[in-house]
Design an enzyme around this catalytic site. Structure first.
Site, PDB file in Angstrom:
ATOM      1  N   GLU A 182       0.823  -1.206   0.000  1.00  0.00           N
ATOM      2  CA  GLU A 182       0.000   0.000   0.000  1.00  0.00           C
ATOM      3  C   GLU A 182       0.861   1.261   0.000  1.00  0.00           C
ATOM      4  OE1 GLU A 182      -3.257   0.486  -0.294  1.00  0.00           O
ATOM      5  OE2 GLU A 182      -3.598  -1.662  -0.520  1.00  0.00           O
TER       6      GLU A 182
ATOM      7  N   TYR B 177      -6.921   6.019   4.627  1.00  0.00           N
ATOM      8  CA  TYR B 177      -7.067   5.118   3.481  1.00  0.00           C
ATOM      9  C   TYR B 177      -6.199   3.875   3.644  1.00  0.00           C
ATOM     10  CZ  TYR B 177      -6.977   3.161  -1.168  1.00  0.00           C
ATOM     11  OH  TYR B 177      -7.071   2.289  -2.210  1.00  0.00           O
TER      12      TYR B 177
ATOM     13  N   ASP C 147     -11.651   5.304  -3.191  1.00  0.00           N
ATOM     14  CA  ASP C 147     -10.542   5.973  -3.859  1.00  0.00           C
ATOM     15  C   ASP C 147     -11.062   6.583  -5.158  1.00  0.00           C
ATOM     16  OD1 ASP C 147     -10.855   3.831  -5.586  1.00  0.00           O
ATOM     17  OD2 ASP C 147      -8.772   3.146  -5.449  1.00  0.00           O
TER      18      ASP C 147
END
Length: 311
Positions: A50, A135, A153
């Site tokens: 990520e 996020y 997103d």
């Protein structure tokens, strides 16, 4: 929000939501892009993917991710690593801002020191880790622990805007995404809806070619109007401040410390001490890196300011 966008009262999700959900999950499970981090539920491996993916195309991340984990296969290994080595890896692989490497290193130390080597498993707890925002925390909770909220997103917003006339409003997107996600299935759901936006509902849609599973419900497909919210474009890396931050780190790793003008000439051919890209420009760049804990700037050197990597 533009005048043409529907208000929160005007949009609604399909009544047959179970069918909508199962259509998307079946489409995803039948065929999707293969990324190695989709085959693991290790929170450390997922966190690395990520962080790397925040500023780098996924195709380029695969090699870097595999090499990173080969070098530092566990949080314990990363926590014990020299931070300069981690930052150097980041620079060598052009993975974006080097402070992300620093934060990842610090997060590994937190997991080892504060959590006994076990990752927290909720979005709220994961945000306690250095450099982990909402996020990323939600993504790790979803993909490692199947315990996340609906991911929202750019790709997901585009899908919801086109398919169900959800207005270009963050709260509306959050509500719609949450209402759609099936309970206790955040891992497969979030992967699936992001995949839909990434391969079928791109800025230029590929509805039929990609076999979009939502065509029968999609307002844009029915109307032919594929308008979507404006998507900010990533600034060009070439010539960017980000590029020269990386060059500074890479050069100082090679030479350990350099007088500022010597460093300037090594990182750009048009460096001129009194010019547009001169001492003032480079001092500003070094000051930013100093604030990020990556560089030390000795402003009182006998031959002028000296820069070195922070240890």
């Amino acid at each position: 929000m533009s005048d043409a966008e529907p208000s929160a009262e005007e949009w609604s999700l399909p009544d047959d939501r179970p069918a909508v959900r199962e259509a998307l999950i079946a489409w995803y499970e039948d065929d999707h892009r293969e990324f190695p981090w989709r085959r693991t539920d290790d929170p450390y491996e997922i966190l690395v993917s990520e962080v790397m993916s925040q500023q780098t195309q996924l195709g380029r991340v695969v090699e870097a991710w595999e090499e990173f984990l080969e070098r530092w296969p566990t949080t314990a290994d990363l926590a014990d690593a020299d931070r300069a080595d981690v930052v150097g890896f980041w620079t060598a692989h052009s993975l974006g801002y080097n402070n992300r490497a620093k934060y990842l290193h610090e997060a590994a130390r937190q997991v080892q020191g504060e959590y006994g080597g076990d990752f927290p498993d909720t979005p709220a707890e994961l945000q306690e880790l250095m450099g982990v925002g909402p996020y990323t925390a939600n993504a790790v909770a979803s993909f490692a622990f199947n315990n996340g909220d609906a991911v929202v997103d750019t790709n997901v917003k585009r899908v919801l805007y086109r398919a169900f006339d959800v207005p270009d409003d963050d709260a509306a997107f959050e509500d719609a995404a949450s209402d759609l996600m099936p309970e206790d299935r955040s891992r497969v759901w979030n992967n699936a809806i992001m995949e839909l936006g990434g391969v079928a509902c791109e800025q230029t849609p590929r509805c039929d070619e990609a076999g979009c599973p939502w065509r029968e419900w999609c307002h844009a497909y029915a109307s032919g109007d594929f308008t979507a919210p404006d998507v900010p474009t990533q600034p060009s890396f070439e010539g960017s401040r980000r590029q020269f931050r990386g060059r500074v780190i890479g050069t100082l790793r090679e030479y350990e410390e350099l007088e500022i003008d010597t460093l300037g000439h090594r990182i750009r051919v048009d460096y001129a001490p009194g010019g547009q890209y001169g001492r003032d420009w480079l001092t500003g760049l070094l000051s930013d890196l100093e604030s990020d804990g990556l560089v030390e700037l000795d402003r009182d050197g006998s031959d002028g300011p000296v820069a070195r990597l922070q240890r």
